[in-house]
Design an enzyme around this catalytic site. Structure first.
Site: not given
Ligand code: C5P
Length: 396
Positions: A205, A286, A303-305, A322, A336, A340
């Site tokens: 991203n 490749k 994983p969602d740290i 964030f 969120k 979390k």
């Protein structure tokens, strides 16, 4: 701030330092020793600082005498940095001598003083020089060690003046109006992750790491000890000076690095734009396009740290996340925060102009369990405003 320049070859870098300090909004007034004028021209420094440059002859000048330059300068300065600081200048300062304009100003100054010794490695290692520098450090002067490397005399070793960007960071820390994070351990994640599909392709991203690093730098300026887990950003968007940086590439590496630092951290800022998915299997070679009209990727969730930290953290630890959203920013961000286990969330609408990825500015909504605050401006200023707001709430 007052910048004392003494007579060492590293003085040739001082014009760049003055520019950098000015660019960040710092007013700089320069005092030069006579020897310094052999290495850098007063006219260059006057032009770049936009102010007059003070020279040795100003101390006992009949014309300037009435204004008592060393006292006026000492009173004006919010911080004094001596860069480069020669062996002679360190000695003057340690012995409290006041013959030179700079030395006299330093005697009169009550603001924080920073010195950046720079000289030949043997001179730097000399016991007399070391004792003088230790004396200064004991009296509360910030003595910033020179770096090691090639010296102008052709030798290698400690004695190089830090780069202007690094000196500027020390100055900003000295000038910070509050040091309310003194000694607090702050862990920050920043930047994107690269999730490799094969040896040459990855999913990512546009995060540049700028907001996360602005949070890290602002915390360091306020006295925190800061560790950063930094995704692949090259070049880094700002100086990493003062930050203890661990570089990672993928979300899995970032997770491991965060977990390894979890016990150490008091405040955890999750500003990284972590890839939500990675390839189930990273191809060893490749992938070829021939004979393949379409390509489907088999991805698995990372994983969602933040959520893992939220579940594991001790009650005294504070977790700040964030939320980069494109719609229904407040509702999504609050959801969120719950999911979390975050104490605070900084929400931004990445589609709004002047906000979000790769932008110089940001408009963030700082969401606490019971109230909200809108903060906007340059990312660096927003980061500082975030810490002002948090430090007031947290009693760190
Ligand atoms: O991607 P998302 O919007 O859920 O990110 C919200 C917060 O969770 C951010 O603070 C981000 O750094 C963190 N996060 C994380 N691990 C992930 C995804 C997001 O720590 N895998």
């Amino acid at each position: 701030m007052l910048l004392g320049v003494t007579g060492g070859i590293a003085a040739y870098k001082i014009p760049e330092l003055v520019r950098r300090l000015r660019r960040e909004g710092c007013e700089v007034e320069v005092v030069m020793t006579r020897a310094a004028e052999h290495f850098v021209s007063p006219l260059v420094l006057a032009t770049l600082s936009g102010r007059r440059v003070w020279r040795q002859e100003d101390l006992l000048s009949e014309e300037r005498g009435a204004s008592i330059p060393h006292i006026r300068l000492a009173e004006w300065a919010e911080a004094v940095a001596v860069a480069p600081c020669t062996a002679d200048a360190a000695s003057d300062l340690a012995y409290g001598r006041g013959e030179g304009l700079l030395a006299a100003t330093l005697l009169a100054a009550e603001a924080p003083v920073l010195v950046f010794p720079a000289m030949n490695a043997h001179m730097y290692g000399n016991v007399a020089v070391q004792e003088n520098l230790s004396t200064l450090a004991r009296r509360g002067v910030r003595v910033v060690e020179p770096s090691a490397g090639a010296l102008a005399c052709g030798e290698e070793g400690p004695g190089r003046m830090p780069e202007p960007v690094e000196i500027a960071e020390e100055v900003f820390r000295a000038l910070a109006p509050v040091h309310d994070l003194q000694g607090v351990h702050v862990l920050v994640t920043a930047g994107p992750t690269h999730e490799y599909l094969d040896p040459v392709r990855y999913i990512s991203n546009p995060s540049t790491g700028r907001m996360g690093l602005a949070m890290a730098r602002a915390a360091w300026h306020r006295g925190a000890e800061v560790r950063v887990i930094l995704g692949p950003v090259d070049p880094a968007p700002c100086s990493l000076y003062g930050l203890e940086v661990t570089r990672v590439v993928s979300a899995l590496e970032m997770r491991d690095a965060v977990m390894a630092n979890l016990d150490w951290a008091r405040v955890i800022v999750k500003a990284a734009a972590v890839g939500d998915y990675r390839a189930r299997e990273r191809k060893p070679h490749k992938m070829k396009r021939e004979g393949r009209e379409a390509l489907s990727l088999d991805l698995v969730q990372n994983p969602d740290i933040a959520a893992e930290v939220g579940a594991k953290k001790r009650p005294a630890q504070i977790l700040i996340g964030f939320a980069a959203e494109t719609d229904d920013v407040r509702r999504n961000a609050r959801a969120k925060m719950e999911r979390k286990g975050l104490n605070f969330i900084l929400a931004n609408d990445v589609l709004a102009p002047g906000s979000g990825f790769a932008s110089e500015t940001n408009a963030l909504r700082l969401i606490a369990p019971d109230d909200e605050e809108l903060l906007s401006g340059r990312k660096e200023d927003v980061a500082d405003a975030v810490w002002s707001s948090l430090a007031g709430r947290l009693q760190l």
